[in-house]
Design an enzyme around this catalytic site. Structure first.
Site, PDB file in Angstrom:
ATOM      1  N   LYS A   1      12.704  12.862  -6.958  1.00 35.86           N
ATOM      2  CA  LYS A   1      11.560  13.725  -6.670  1.00 35.86           C
ATOM      3  C   LYS A   1      11.705  15.121  -7.265  1.00 35.86           C
ATOM      4  CE  LYS A   1       9.754  11.501  -2.548  1.00 35.86           C
ATOM      5  NZ  LYS A   1       9.275  11.677  -1.178  1.00 35.86           N
TER       6      LYS A   1
ATOM      7  N   LYS B   1       2.896   0.046  -9.903  1.00 34.23           N
ATOM      8  CA  LYS B   1       2.361  -0.009  -8.544  1.00 34.23           C
ATOM      9  C   LYS B   1       1.107   0.853  -8.458  1.00 34.23           C
ATOM     10  CE  LYS B   1       4.343   1.087  -4.430  1.00 34.23           C
ATOM     11  NZ  LYS B   1       5.362   1.471  -3.437  1.00 34.23           N
TER      12      LYS B   1
ATOM     13  N   LYS C   1      -1.849   6.844  -5.733  1.00 29.43           N
ATOM     14  CA  LYS C   1      -2.845   7.902  -5.895  1.00 29.43           C
ATOM     15  C   LYS C   1      -2.492   8.818  -7.066  1.00 29.43           C
ATOM     16  CE  LYS C   1      -0.772  10.832  -2.345  1.00 29.43           C
ATOM     17  NZ  LYS C   1       0.084   9.831  -1.681  1.00 29.43           N
TER      18      LYS C   1
HETATM   19  P1  ADP Z   1       0.928   6.775  -3.101  1.00 28.16           P
HETATM   20  O1  ADP Z   1       1.766   5.966  -4.054  1.00 28.16           O
HETATM   21  O2  ADP Z   1      -0.512   6.474  -3.236  1.00 28.16           O
HETATM   22  O3  ADP Z   1       1.276   8.240  -3.172  1.00 28.16           O
HETATM   23  P2  ADP Z   1       2.543   6.808  -0.742  1.00 28.16           P
HETATM   24  O4  ADP Z   1       3.758   6.881  -1.588  1.00 28.16           O
HETATM   25  O5  ADP Z   1       2.103   8.035  -0.025  1.00 28.16           O
HETATM   26  O6  ADP Z   1       1.339   6.273  -1.650  1.00 28.16           O
HETATM   27  O7  ADP Z   1       2.733   5.603   0.280  1.00 28.16           O
HETATM   28  C1  ADP Z   1       2.157   5.544   1.569  1.00 28.16           C
HETATM   29  C2  ADP Z   1       2.399   4.144   2.110  1.00 28.16           C
HETATM   30  O8  ADP Z   1       1.637   3.182   1.371  1.00 28.16           O
HETATM   31  C3  ADP Z   1       3.853   3.683   2.004  1.00 28.16           C
HETATM   32  O9  ADP Z   1       4.173   2.905   3.150  1.00 28.16           O
HETATM   33  C4  ADP Z   1       3.874   2.818   0.769  1.00 28.16           C
HETATM   34  O10 ADP Z   1       4.885   1.838   0.802  1.00 28.16           O
HETATM   35  C5  ADP Z   1       2.480   2.192   0.800  1.00 28.16           C
HETATM   36  N1  ADP Z   1       2.008   1.916  -0.547  1.00 28.16           N
HETATM   37  C6  ADP Z   1       1.615   2.842  -1.458  1.00 28.16           C
HETATM   38  N2  ADP Z   1       1.211   2.259  -2.592  1.00 28.16           N
HETATM   39  C7  ADP Z   1       1.372   0.924  -2.416  1.00 28.16           C
HETATM   40  C8  ADP Z   1       1.132  -0.229  -3.239  1.00 28.16           C
HETATM   41  N3  ADP Z   1       0.645  -0.101  -4.476  1.00 28.16           N
HETATM   42  N4  ADP Z   1       1.381  -1.456  -2.728  1.00 28.16           N
HETATM   43  C9  ADP Z   1       1.864  -1.587  -1.470  1.00 28.16           C
HETATM   44  N5  ADP Z   1       2.117  -0.547  -0.644  1.00 28.16           N
HETATM   45  C10 ADP Z   1       1.882   0.689  -1.099  1.00 28.16           C
HETATM   46 NA    NA Z   2       4.031   8.052  -3.887  1.00 31.47          NA
END
Ligand code: ADP
Ligand code: NA
Length: 328
Positions: free
Chosen positions: A114, A197, A200
């Site tokens: 990070k 994956k 956002k």
């Molecule tokens: P982002 O990648 O959109 O920033 P976060 O990292 O804040 O999302 O993740 C929030 C929650 O959503 C976590 O529990 C994460 O494992 C789940 N999550 C985020 N993106 C995915 C994905 N593409 N598939 C499955 N779970 C996801």
């Molecule tokens: Na993330």
């Protein structure tokens, strides 16, 4: 026996949940609340490990809370709260920092990932120690289990180590939590680059559940697939098509094998159209419910307060024991 207690948190940084947040995390929260003593929190203290605009943080926290309610987290069956409203998280976090070795904290790989972009000199000390606050988030509730993805495994190991360390130094105080590998958790892929994956941070390949239904449908209908025509579930060689099948299956409750049979002789267009329809059928009432909740901020604030009070009843009991054991 009492239902096992679980703890899970989500950051308030996202505006709208993307599809992966819902299918990969929030949907499991909703499912778990029936047979678990579930504690779910919007982790705003974690959000400030990077600089936040106060107004935006406040709005995002309300929005995340509203989306959790709209997705089906039931404040009567689960304890749904905002982390900063329960000060015991930060209080136990300090105690836990003081029993963590610097080298041990330094081995947490997420800080390196990070802070890689700005360089560790520019990253906050909070970003460095946030896994220890996460330890406190879990231990303060005496959670039996924590749903974890692969990227959080190291933090759960730290949680177990610190719980055991505290217990052996000061007397048994904490439940040592088990990892809870959530079965059938979908990993949702980016619609434009199905090797990544959905996130956002890659907004072009994501589906945001609060977007206009037309935008959502268009995103799914323009999903990148492959140069073949046959609908098959094969994540290695057909990640785009498999991703669409996963999404459709998750929203219709059907298993992927039976879905595949439906597309025998049909092209990808039919699959994309059906996936679009299924996502919109969920997203439309979801967005309407979020709008309803946001139109009544007093009620949202009341629910947050009630959730925090329920959480604090447990957290303050744990902290009192911890302080007493440590000689405070
Ligand atoms: P982002 O990648 O959109 O920033 P976060 O990292 O804040 O999302 O993740 C929030 C929650 O959503 C976590 O529990 C994460 O494992 C789940 N999550 C985020 N993106 C995915 C994905 N593409 N598939 C499955 N779970 C996801
Ligand atoms: Na993330």
């Amino acid at each position: 026996a009492a239902a096992p207690r679980v703890l899970s948190g989500i950051q308030p940084t996202a505006g709208s949940f993307q599809l992966g947040n819902y299918l990969g995390a929030v949907k499991q929260w909703v499912a778990m609340q029936d047979d678990h003593d579930a504690f779910y929190c919007v982790v705003d203290l974690h959000a400030i490990t990077v600089e936040q605009d106060p107004k935006e943080l406040h709005a995002n926290t309300l929005l995340a809370y509203a989306q959790l309610l709209a997705a089906g987290v039931d404040p009567d069956r689960a304890t749904l709260f905002v982390q900063s409203q329960v000060p015991e998280h930060a209080q136990l976090g300090w105690v836990m920092q003081c029993i963590t070795g610097f080298g041990e904290a330094n081995r947490m790989t997420q800080f390196k990932d990070k802070s890689a972009r700005g360089g560790s000199d520019h990253a906050s000390v909070g970003l460095f120690t946030y896994p220890i606050l996460q330890v406190a988030d879990i231990l303060i509730y005496q959670a039996d289990a924590v749903p974890v993805g692969e990227d959080q495994r190291q933090h759960l190991e730290l949680t177990r180590d610190l719980a055991q360390r505290f217990n052996s130094r000061y007397g048994t105080t904490f439940t040592v939590p088990q990892p809870f590998i959530v079965k059938d958790t979908a990993k949702i892929l980016d619609l434009q680059d199905p090797t990544a994956k959905m996130s956002k941070s890659l907004p072009h390949g994501a589906v945001f559940l609060l977007d206009d239904p037309k935008v959502i449908a268009k995103r799914l209908k323009s999903a990148v697939t492959d140069s073949e025509t046959e609908v098959r579930f094969d994540p290695d060689t057909k990640p785009g098509v498999s991703n669409l099948l996963t999404i459709l299956g998750a929203f219709t409750g059907r298993d992927v094998e039976s879905l595949v049979l439906d597309y025998d002789g049909k092209g990808y267009g039919a699959l994309k159209g059906d996936a679009a329809e299924a996502v919109v059928a969920f997203a439309q009432p979801f967005a309407a419910r979020v709008a309803e909740l946001q139109a009544d901020p007093a009620e949202l604030t009341r629910l947050m307060g009630a959730g925090a009070a329920k959480a604090q009843a447990v957290a303050s009991t744990t902290l009192a024991t911890v302080y007493e054991r440590m000689g405070f």
